[in-house]
Design a protein around this motif. Sequence first.
Motif, PDB file in Angstrom:
ATOM      1  N   UNK A  13     -22.034  -8.688  16.649  1.00 32.68           N
ATOM      2  CA  UNK A  13     -22.088  -9.498  15.440  1.00 32.68           C
ATOM      3  C   UNK A  13     -22.489  -8.595  14.289  1.00 32.68           C
ATOM      4  N   UNK A  14     -21.840  -8.760  13.147  1.00 36.03           N
ATOM      5  CA  UNK A  14     -22.129  -7.990  11.949  1.00 36.03           C
ATOM      6  C   UNK A  14     -22.594  -8.962  10.869  1.00 36.03           C
ATOM      7  N   UNK A  15     -23.771  -8.699  10.310  1.00 35.03           N
ATOM      8  CA  UNK A  15     -24.288  -9.524   9.215  1.00 35.03           C
ATOM      9  C   UNK A  15     -23.375  -9.433   7.999  1.00 35.03           C
ATOM     10  N   UNK A  16     -23.546 -10.350   7.084  1.00 37.52           N
ATOM     11  CA  UNK A  16     -22.748 -10.356   5.868  1.00 37.52           C
ATOM     12  C   UNK A  16     -22.860  -9.062   5.089  1.00 37.52           C
ATOM     13  N   UNK A  17     -21.731  -8.434   4.843  1.00 34.87           N
ATOM     14  CA  UNK A  17     -21.661  -7.200   4.072  1.00 34.87           C
ATOM     15  C   UNK A  17     -20.988  -7.507   2.735  1.00 34.87           C
ATOM     16  N   UNK A  18     -21.462  -6.840   1.696  1.00 31.74           N
ATOM     17  CA  UNK A  18     -20.903  -7.016   0.361  1.00 31.74           C
ATOM     18  C   UNK A  18     -20.800  -5.651  -0.306  1.00 31.74           C
ATOM     19  N   UNK A  19     -20.400  -5.641  -1.556  1.00 30.08           N
ATOM     20  CA  UNK A  19     -20.175  -4.389  -2.277  1.00 30.08           C
ATOM     21  C   UNK A  19     -21.337  -4.036  -3.195  1.00 30.08           C
ATOM     22  N   UNK A  54      -9.820  -3.514  15.506  1.00 32.03           N
ATOM     23  CA  UNK A  54      -8.942  -4.252  16.424  1.00 32.03           C
ATOM     24  C   UNK A  54      -9.739  -5.123  17.386  1.00 32.03           C
ATOM     25  N   UNK A  55     -11.027  -4.839  17.549  1.00 35.63           N
ATOM     26  CA  UNK A  55     -11.886  -5.615  18.447  1.00 35.63           C
ATOM     27  C   UNK A  55     -12.577  -6.781  17.745  1.00 35.63           C
ATOM     28  N   UNK A  56     -12.419  -6.870  16.429  1.00 33.57           N
ATOM     29  CA  UNK A  56     -13.007  -7.988  15.681  1.00 33.57           C
ATOM     30  C   UNK A  56     -12.200  -9.243  15.973  1.00 33.57           C
ATOM     31  N   UNK A  57     -12.880 -10.285  16.413  1.00 32.76           N
ATOM     32  CA  UNK A  57     -12.197 -11.537  16.746  1.00 32.76           C
ATOM     33  C   UNK A  57     -12.391 -12.622  15.699  1.00 32.76           C
ATOM     34  N   UNK A  58     -13.403 -12.469  14.831  1.00 36.00           N
ATOM     35  CA  UNK A  58     -13.706 -13.501  13.841  1.00 36.00           C
ATOM     36  C   UNK A  58     -14.277 -12.889  12.582  1.00 36.00           C
ATOM     37  N   UNK A  59     -13.764 -13.308  11.434  1.00 31.16           N
ATOM     38  CA  UNK A  59     -14.323 -12.955  10.131  1.00 31.16           C
ATOM     39  C   UNK A  59     -14.726 -14.236   9.417  1.00 31.16           C
ATOM     40  N   UNK A  60     -15.852 -14.174   8.724  1.00 28.64           N
ATOM     41  CA  UNK A  60     -16.246 -15.248   7.824  1.00 28.64           C
ATOM     42  C   UNK A  60     -16.389 -14.632   6.443  1.00 28.64           C
ATOM     43  N   UNK A 107     -17.528 -10.716  13.888  1.00 29.68           N
ATOM     44  CA  UNK A 107     -17.969 -10.700  15.280  1.00 29.68           C
ATOM     45  C   UNK A 107     -16.782 -10.325  16.146  1.00 29.68           C
ATOM     46  N   UNK A 108     -17.104  -9.842  17.337  1.00 25.73           N
ATOM     47  CA  UNK A 108     -16.027  -9.434  18.222  1.00 25.73           C
ATOM     48  C   UNK A 108     -16.500  -9.091  19.610  1.00 25.73           C
ATOM     49  N   UNK A 109     -15.579  -8.551  20.370  1.00 20.48           N
ATOM     50  CA  UNK A 109     -15.834  -8.210  21.773  1.00 20.48           C
ATOM     51  C   UNK A 109     -15.618  -6.699  21.928  1.00 20.48           C
ATOM     52  N   UNK A 110     -16.608  -6.050  22.552  1.00 25.48           N
ATOM     53  CA  UNK A 110     -16.517  -4.613  22.764  1.00 25.48           C
ATOM     54  C   UNK A 110     -15.393  -4.288  23.741  1.00 25.48           C
TER      55      UNK A 110
END
Length: 112
Positions: A13-19, A54-60, A107-110
């Motif tokens: 899981x990756x927390x919200x990233x911004x610029x 390519x392993x990311x399964x979901x973006x919000x 988020x994704x699967x390794x």
Amino acid sequence: MFSNARVSGNHFWISGMHAGTPQGAVGGADAYVQTREALRRVRALVEACGATLADVTMLRVYLTDIRLRAEVGRARSELFTGEPPCSTLVEVSRLVADDLLVEIEAEGILPS
């Protein structure tokens, strides 16, 4: 305090990233440039977890103006060139700083 990235089992899981930077948003008021920077930061964390985009399964995606969604989509399609992840786009009234237009979680699967 929070974590920018977490791994549990074969999920990440990756927390919200911004610029945002202390000097202001990378790209100023350009949603395309801000999205590219946010996704660059997402990619760096995904790779630190041992995966690729390519392993990311979901973006919000959290966007302060839904009318900018085409610019977000253009930047997204440049980085996710294979099968795209599932995605949710939500318009929000404000992000952590006034000059930020977009924030992205992943988020994704390794890989095995």
